[in-house]
Design an enzyme around this catalytic site. Structure first.
Site, PDB file in Angstrom:
ATOM      1  N   MET A  81      23.389  33.664  11.661  1.00  0.00           N
ATOM      2  CA  MET A  81      23.445  33.177  10.282  1.00  0.00           C
ATOM      3  C   MET A  81      22.454  33.890   9.370  1.00  0.00           C
ATOM      4  O   MET A  81      22.403  33.607   8.174  1.00  0.00           O
ATOM      5  CB  MET A  81      23.242  31.674  10.241  1.00  0.00           C
ATOM      6  CG  MET A  81      24.370  30.910  10.890  1.00  0.00           C
ATOM      7  SD  MET A  81      24.207  29.154  10.566  1.00  0.00           S
ATOM      8  CE  MET A  81      25.585  28.518  11.468  1.00  0.00           C
ATOM      9  N   HIS A  82      21.662  34.792   9.904  1.00  0.00           N
ATOM     10  CA  HIS A  82      20.787  35.666   9.118  1.00  0.00           C
ATOM     11  C   HIS A  82      19.963  34.924   8.067  1.00  0.00           C
ATOM     12  O   HIS A  82      19.852  35.349   6.918  1.00  0.00           O
ATOM     13  CB  HIS A  82      21.605  36.781   8.453  1.00  0.00           C
ATOM     14  CG  HIS A  82      22.639  37.378   9.345  1.00  0.00           C
ATOM     15  ND1 HIS A  82      22.317  38.151  10.449  1.00  0.00           N
ATOM     16  CD2 HIS A  82      23.995  37.286   9.338  1.00  0.00           C
ATOM     17  CE1 HIS A  82      23.424  38.515  11.060  1.00  0.00           C
ATOM     18  NE2 HIS A  82      24.449  38.007  10.416  1.00  0.00           N
ATOM     19  N   CYS A  83      19.394  33.807   8.470  1.00  0.00           N
ATOM     20  CA  CYS A  83      18.537  32.979   7.591  1.00  0.00           C
ATOM     21  C   CYS A  83      19.296  32.422   6.388  1.00  0.00           C
ATOM     22  O   CYS A  83      18.705  32.127   5.348  1.00  0.00           O
ATOM     23  CB  CYS A  83      17.306  33.751   7.127  1.00  0.00           C
ATOM     24  SG  CYS A  83      16.267  34.285   8.498  1.00  0.00           S
ATOM     25  N   CYS A  84      20.606  32.294   6.500  1.00  0.00           N
ATOM     26  CA  CYS A  84      21.446  31.749   5.418  1.00  0.00           C
ATOM     27  C   CYS A  84      22.296  30.607   5.956  1.00  0.00           C
ATOM     28  O   CYS A  84      23.499  30.533   5.700  1.00  0.00           O
ATOM     29  CB  CYS A  84      22.354  32.834   4.840  1.00  0.00           C
ATOM     30  SG  CYS A  84      21.480  34.202   4.097  1.00  0.00           S
ATOM     31  N   HIS A  85      21.693  29.706   6.713  1.00  0.00           N
ATOM     32  CA  HIS A  85      22.429  28.639   7.382  1.00  0.00           C
ATOM     33  C   HIS A  85      23.273  27.820   6.412  1.00  0.00           C
ATOM     34  O   HIS A  85      24.431  27.502   6.707  1.00  0.00           O
ATOM     35  CB  HIS A  85      21.468  27.736   8.154  1.00  0.00           C
ATOM     36  CG  HIS A  85      20.873  28.412   9.335  1.00  0.00           C
ATOM     37  ND1 HIS A  85      19.853  29.330   9.230  1.00  0.00           N
ATOM     38  CD2 HIS A  85      21.166  28.318  10.646  1.00  0.00           C
ATOM     39  CE1 HIS A  85      19.542  29.779  10.433  1.00  0.00           C
ATOM     40  NE2 HIS A  85      20.314  29.179  11.313  1.00  0.00           N
TER      41      HIS A  85
END
Length: 120
Positions: free
Chosen positions: A76-80
């Site tokens: 999620m690349h810190c974009c949950h």
């Protein structure tokens, strides 16, 4: 000094060309199986792009690419909140830069095609 010797404009031009190669390879040959996140135009995405392989977990795809010495990130690349709102478990993210080559882009495209064939 390294970047100044190469030139920022040259780096940007190189990144866009690599991204264009990958975008064309993924959308022409795999349009129904790969979904790019963000703008369709390579120059607007920069040298980092995220994508989904339809019907495949992003972590599984990343592991398969890694087994062929193609390094990507998955998750999620810190974009949950963004992924949760779209009911997605994450994506695969690839990064390009001045040290990457067109040949590596073609290897990447061919490996994505192989992975999608195996996943069917």
């Amino acid at each position: 000094r390294y970047i100044e010797r190469i030139g920022r404009d040259e780096i940007e031009k190189h990144d866009v060309e690599l991204n264009k190669t990958i975008t064309e390879g993924l959308t022409e040959g795999l349009a129904n199986e790969v979904e790019l996140l963000g703008p369709n135009e390579p120059a607007k995405r920069g040298s980092i792009f995220n994508f989904w392989l339809k019907g495949m977990d992003s972590h599984a795809a990343a592991l398969m690419l890694d087994s062929q010495n193609i390094l990507v990130r998955s998750g999620m690349h810190c974009c949950h909140s963004w992924f949760n709102a779209r009911k997605r478990q994450g994506s695969v993210r690839a990064s390009l830069y001045i040290y990457n080559t067109p040949e590596e882009c073609h290897k990447f495209i061919n490996e994505i095609k192989r992975i999608q064939h195996v996943a069917r």
